[in-house]
Design a protein around this motif. Structure first.
Motif, PDB file in Angstrom:
ATOM      1  N   MET A 118       0.847  -1.183   0.000  1.00  0.00           N
ATOM      2  CA  MET A 118       0.000   0.000   0.000  1.00  0.00           C
ATOM      3  C   MET A 118       0.891   1.244   0.000  1.00  0.00           C
ATOM      4  SD  MET A 118      -2.776  -1.793   0.514  1.00  0.00           S
ATOM      5  CE  MET A 118      -3.188  -3.390   1.192  1.00  0.00           C
ATOM      6  N   VAL A 119       0.485   2.245  -0.759  1.00  0.00           N
ATOM      7  CA  VAL A 119       1.208   3.508  -0.759  1.00  0.00           C
ATOM      8  C   VAL A 119       0.235   4.626  -0.406  1.00  0.00           C
ATOM      9  CG1 VAL A 119       2.501   5.193  -2.111  1.00  0.00           C
ATOM     10  CG2 VAL A 119       2.900   2.766  -2.460  1.00  0.00           C
ATOM     11  N   VAL A 120       0.629   5.423   0.560  1.00  0.00           N
ATOM     12  CA  VAL A 120      -0.121   6.616   0.917  1.00  0.00           C
ATOM     13  C   VAL A 120       0.724   7.804   0.493  1.00  0.00           C
ATOM     14  CG1 VAL A 120      -1.158   7.959   2.775  1.00  0.00           C
ATOM     15  CG2 VAL A 120      -1.226   5.454   2.871  1.00  0.00           C
ATOM     16  N   VAL A 121       0.201   8.617  -0.405  1.00  0.00           N
ATOM     17  CA  VAL A 121       0.950   9.763  -0.919  1.00  0.00           C
ATOM     18  C   VAL A 121       0.482  11.007  -0.175  1.00  0.00           C
ATOM     19  CG1 VAL A 121       1.655  11.048  -2.955  1.00  0.00           C
ATOM     20  CG2 VAL A 121       1.032   8.639  -3.170  1.00  0.00           C
ATOM     21  N   GLY A 122       1.293  11.470   0.742  1.00  0.00           N
ATOM     22  CA  GLY A 122       0.931  12.623   1.560  1.00  0.00           C
ATOM     23  C   GLY A 122       0.958  12.255   3.025  1.00  0.00           C
ATOM     24  N   ALA A 123       1.736  13.000   3.815  1.00  0.00           N
ATOM     25  CA  ALA A 123       1.904  12.678   5.227  1.00  0.00           C
ATOM     26  C   ALA A 123       1.272  13.737   6.122  1.00  0.00           C
ATOM     27  CB  ALA A 123       3.389  12.521   5.554  1.00  0.00           C
ATOM     28  N   GLY A 124       0.087  14.202   5.730  1.00  0.00           N
ATOM     29  CA  GLY A 124      -0.654  15.137   6.560  1.00  0.00           C
ATOM     30  C   GLY A 124      -1.698  14.412   7.387  1.00  0.00           C
ATOM     31  N   ALA A 125      -2.770  15.096   7.708  1.00  0.00           N
ATOM     32  CA  ALA A 125      -3.821  14.511   8.542  1.00  0.00           C
ATOM     33  C   ALA A 125      -4.460  13.300   7.873  1.00  0.00           C
ATOM     34  CB  ALA A 125      -4.880  15.566   8.852  1.00  0.00           C
ATOM     35  N   ALA A 126      -4.890  13.461   6.620  1.00  0.00           N
ATOM     36  CA  ALA A 126      -5.577  12.365   5.927  1.00  0.00           C
ATOM     37  C   ALA A 126      -4.641  11.186   5.695  1.00  0.00           C
ATOM     38  CB  ALA A 126      -6.144  12.867   4.597  1.00  0.00           C
ATOM     39  N   GLY A 127      -3.425  11.463   5.212  1.00  0.00           N
ATOM     40  CA  GLY A 127      -2.484  10.393   4.917  1.00  0.00           C
ATOM     41  C   GLY A 127      -2.078   9.612   6.146  1.00  0.00           C
ATOM     42  N   SER A 128      -1.765  10.317   7.240  1.00  0.00           N
ATOM     43  CA  SER A 128      -1.353   9.625   8.459  1.00  0.00           C
ATOM     44  C   SER A 128      -2.505   8.837   9.060  1.00  0.00           C
ATOM     45  CB  SER A 128      -0.800  10.629   9.479  1.00  0.00           C
ATOM     46  OG  SER A 128      -1.775  11.595   9.825  1.00  0.00           O
ATOM     47  N   ALA A 129      -3.725   9.380   8.966  1.00  0.00           N
ATOM     48  CA  ALA A 129      -4.892   8.655   9.480  1.00  0.00           C
ATOM     49  C   ALA A 129      -5.131   7.381   8.682  1.00  0.00           C
ATOM     50  CB  ALA A 129      -6.122   9.549   9.444  1.00  0.00           C
ATOM     51  N   ALA A 130      -4.976   7.466   7.362  1.00  0.00           N
ATOM     52  CA  ALA A 130      -5.152   6.284   6.520  1.00  0.00           C
ATOM     53  C   ALA A 130      -4.106   5.224   6.839  1.00  0.00           C
ATOM     54  CB  ALA A 130      -5.080   6.679   5.046  1.00  0.00           C
ATOM     55  N   ALA A 131      -2.844   5.645   6.947  1.00  0.00           N
ATOM     56  CA  ALA A 131      -1.767   4.697   7.236  1.00  0.00           C
ATOM     57  C   ALA A 131      -1.970   4.024   8.591  1.00  0.00           C
ATOM     58  CB  ALA A 131      -0.428   5.419   7.199  1.00  0.00           C
ATOM     59  N   ALA A 132      -2.312   4.812   9.596  1.00  0.00           N
ATOM     60  CA  ALA A 132      -2.513   4.257  10.933  1.00  0.00           C
ATOM     61  C   ALA A 132      -3.664   3.266  10.940  1.00  0.00           C
ATOM     62  CB  ALA A 132      -2.763   5.384  11.928  1.00  0.00           C
ATOM     63  N   ALA A 133      -4.755   3.614  10.260  1.00  0.00           N
ATOM     64  CA  ALA A 133      -5.916   2.724  10.230  1.00  0.00           C
ATOM     65  C   ALA A 133      -5.584   1.408   9.530  1.00  0.00           C
ATOM     66  CB  ALA A 133      -7.078   3.418   9.527  1.00  0.00           C
ATOM     67  N   LEU A 134      -4.775   1.455   8.488  1.00  0.00           N
ATOM     68  CA  LEU A 134      -4.412   0.237   7.753  1.00  0.00           C
ATOM     69  C   LEU A 134      -3.627  -0.734   8.630  1.00  0.00           C
ATOM     70  CD1 LEU A 134      -3.376   1.819   4.325  1.00  0.00           C
ATOM     71  CD2 LEU A 134      -5.293   0.243   4.691  1.00  0.00           C
ATOM     72  N   VAL A 135      -2.577  -0.233   9.289  1.00  0.00           N
ATOM     73  CA  VAL A 135      -1.728  -1.148  10.057  1.00  0.00           C
ATOM     74  C   VAL A 135      -2.340  -1.504  11.411  1.00  0.00           C
ATOM     75  CG1 VAL A 135       0.369  -0.403   8.901  1.00  0.00           C
ATOM     76  CG2 VAL A 135      -0.330   0.742  11.006  1.00  0.00           C
ATOM     77  N   GLN A 136      -3.262  -0.701  11.890  1.00  0.00           N
ATOM     78  CA  GLN A 136      -3.926  -1.064  13.136  1.00  0.00           C
ATOM     79  C   GLN A 136      -4.850  -2.262  12.931  1.00  0.00           C
ATOM     80  OE1 GLN A 136      -5.660   2.669  14.306  1.00  0.00           O
ATOM     81  NE2 GLN A 136      -3.734   3.464  15.129  1.00  0.00           N
ATOM     82  N   VAL A 137      -5.449  -2.352  11.744  1.00  0.00           N
ATOM     83  CA  VAL A 137      -6.306  -3.493  11.429  1.00  0.00           C
ATOM     84  C   VAL A 137      -5.463  -4.713  11.075  1.00  0.00           C
ATOM     85  CG1 VAL A 137      -8.064  -4.389   9.849  1.00  0.00           C
ATOM     86  CG2 VAL A 137      -8.241  -2.050  10.714  1.00  0.00           C
ATOM     87  N   LEU A 138      -4.444  -4.512  10.228  1.00  0.00           N
ATOM     88  CA  LEU A 138      -3.575  -5.613   9.790  1.00  0.00           C
ATOM     89  C   LEU A 138      -2.115  -5.183   9.936  1.00  0.00           C
ATOM     90  CD1 LEU A 138      -5.380  -6.921   6.572  1.00  0.00           C
ATOM     91  CD2 LEU A 138      -5.235  -8.060   8.790  1.00  0.00           C
ATOM     92  N   PRO A 139      -1.520  -5.434  11.099  1.00  0.00           N
ATOM     93  CA  PRO A 139      -0.137  -4.981  11.338  1.00  0.00           C
ATOM     94  C   PRO A 139       0.886  -5.535  10.347  1.00  0.00           C
ATOM     95  CG  PRO A 139      -1.196  -5.661  13.384  1.00  0.00           C
ATOM     96  CD  PRO A 139      -2.107  -6.074  12.284  1.00  0.00           C
ATOM     97  N   GLN A 140       0.572  -6.646   9.688  1.00  0.00           N
ATOM     98  CA  GLN A 140       1.531  -7.234   8.753  1.00  0.00           C
ATOM     99  C   GLN A 140       1.535  -6.554   7.390  1.00  0.00           C
ATOM    100  OE1 GLN A 140      -1.265  -8.546   9.831  1.00  0.00           O
ATOM    101  NE2 GLN A 140      -2.225  -9.971   8.365  1.00  0.00           N
ATOM    102  N   LEU A 141       0.622  -5.633   7.155  1.00  0.00           N
ATOM    103  CA  LEU A 141       0.590  -4.932   5.873  1.00  0.00           C
ATOM    104  C   LEU A 141       1.865  -4.113   5.669  1.00  0.00           C
ATOM    105  CD1 LEU A 141      -3.001  -3.432   5.493  1.00  0.00           C
ATOM    106  CD2 LEU A 141      -1.979  -5.243   4.123  1.00  0.00           C
ATOM    107  N   GLU A 142       2.318  -4.075   4.435  1.00  0.00           N
ATOM    108  CA  GLU A 142       3.441  -3.213   4.087  1.00  0.00           C
ATOM    109  C   GLU A 142       2.872  -1.886   3.580  1.00  0.00           C
ATOM    110  OE1 GLU A 142       7.276  -2.951   1.055  1.00  0.00           O
ATOM    111  OE2 GLU A 142       6.159  -4.842   1.267  1.00  0.00           O
ATOM    112  N   VAL A 143       3.042  -0.857   4.369  1.00  0.00           N
ATOM    113  CA  VAL A 143       2.492   0.454   4.048  1.00  0.00           C
ATOM    114  C   VAL A 143       3.631   1.464   3.942  1.00  0.00           C
ATOM    115  CG1 VAL A 143       0.943   2.324   4.767  1.00  0.00           C
ATOM    116  CG2 VAL A 143       0.316  -0.062   5.211  1.00  0.00           C
TER     117      VAL A 143
END
Length: 405
Positions: free
Chosen positions: A1-26
């Motif tokens: 998974m790639v999140v382009v942008g490390a602001g509010a939306a990007g960091s929230a998306a990244a955190a939500a992804l790995v919180q559900v599936l910690p093994q994901l490569e983000v």
């Protein structure tokens, strides 16, 4: 998974992804060379010194199991192949891409003498706040703010709290009326005057030149004034230039449908300031606020996981809830709930104008409630969320407030 942008939306998306599936490569890429931080502090807490740059880093990110590529802005994306190319020349292929590059500050549309350019500042990032603070530490005692919108109004309050002389210039006769309605906007103007702000409405900056140790600023009404620096607080435009050749349709940002999915591009999602979300009547609207960006980032992450079969699908309707945000004007909190773009009338529904707290309801052409603005308190405005979501009539407000009391 790639999140382009490390602001509010990007960091929230990244955190939500790995919180559900910690093994994901983000992988998270970002333009700024720093961990995501609370950008709402840029013209408030960071500027006044109430917090420092370490205090504003978003909680939980330092140990988050993602790969941060900070100081690495994206240059392009192949939406069909889901490949992101970075400015460094490297590329990242992904099963899903979340676009969250936010927005860029609008430049000051004025003739700026090259020698004066260093004294024309922006107010979007932590670095911008530090540059203004540096100017203040070196004796800048008079700041001209170009535009009295959300950013300019809040920044004026922060600077006055520091004892800085402020001139606030805006081409509108009643700044903020499109965001707050006429009554609340007039209240804001009164607060500026009471706080000692030199408010100049109905005029705009057309030229900035060096003058002594500061600048001479010319307005389009022919007047001229001296200041130590100019801060361009003219709002933002979605950061989508890097997407021009992506094949993604761009209209007031990146149009999305249910679950923040980019239209006609499976596996591509958008969230935050660049996301154009269907509002009432299907009109694409962007909401440029921190809380909305966080919610949209989490919604995009949920859609990624559902679309890849990694989690149960959720409704994820992009326009289900009215947007809401707050701002501060000389120490008073204002809460805005709903869509103000199509409001043509307004009514006081709680308190009275001039009191410490009052709430306005904004009404569209059909006499339906489109938004609420709470001055000095958020409780009443938030209690009208359901009515705003279904575009109820103004006559229903009393009953709604009674039921939710």
């Amino acid at each position: 998974m790639v999140v382009v942008g490390a602001g509010a939306a990007g960091s929230a998306a990244a955190a939500a992804l790995v919180q559900v599936l910690p093994q994901l490569e983000v992988v998270v890429t970002g333009r700024e060379d720093r961990l995501p931080y609370n950008r709402t502090t840029v013209n408030k807490g960071l500027l006044t010194g109430a917090v420092d740059d370490q205090d504003v880093v978003l909680p939980g990110l330092r140990g988050l199991a993602v790969t941060w590529q900070l100081g690495q802005p994206a240059r392009s994306v192949d939406a069909a192949a889901r490949i992101v190319e970075l400015a460094s020349g490297s590329s990242i292929a992904a099963d899903a891409v979340v676009l969250a590059t936010g927005a860029d500050p609008c430049p000051l549309p004025a003739a700026i003498e090259p020698a004066a350019a260093s004294r024309v500042l922006e107010m979007r990032t932590a670095s911008d706040s530090f540059r203004l603070l540096e100017a203040l530490r070196h004796g800048a005692g008079h700041i001209l703010l170009a535009d009295a919108g959300l950013l300019g109004a809040e920044t004026a309050g922060s600077l006055r709290a520091l004892g800085v002389n402020v001139t606030l210039v805006d081409p509108a006769d009643r700044p903020l009326s499109t965001h707050l309605g006429a009554t609340a906007a007039s209240w804001v103007q009164d607060q500026h005057v009471r706080a000692g702000v030199d408010l100049r409405t109905g005029t705009a900056v057309v030229a900035v030149e060096t003058a002594g140790g500061g600048v001479a600023v010319t307005l389009d009404d022919g007047s001229m004034m001296r200041a130590d620096a100019v801060v361009a607080s003219l709002g933002v435009t979605p950061a989508i230039d890097w997407l021009r050749d992506s094949g993604i349709s761009l209209s007031n940002g990146v149009p999305v449908g249910s679950g923040m999915r980019v239209l006609d591009h499976p596996g591509i999602y958008a969230a935050g300031d660049l996301a154009a979300v269907p509002g009432p009547g299907g009109i694409l609207l962007r909401t440029e606020h921190w809380g909305v960006a966080l919610t949209q980032g989490r919604t995009a992450a949920a859609s990624v996981l559902a679309d890849l079969g990694l989690a149960d699908a959720s409704d994820g309707a992009a326009s289900a809830e009215p947007p809401g945000y707050s701002m501060y004007v000389h120490g008073t909190k204002l809460t805005i709930v709903g869509w103000t773009h199509d409001a043509i009338d307004e009514a006081v529904v709680h308190g009275a104008v001039g009191e410490q707290r009052f709430t306005m309801a904004l009404v569209d052409r059909q006499g339906r409630i489109s938004a609420a603005v709470g001055v000095g308190g958020a409780r009443v405005a938030n209690r009208l969320r359901g009515l705003i979501a279904r575009r109820g009539e103004i006559g229903e407000i009393g009953q709604v407030l009674e039921k939710t009391a």
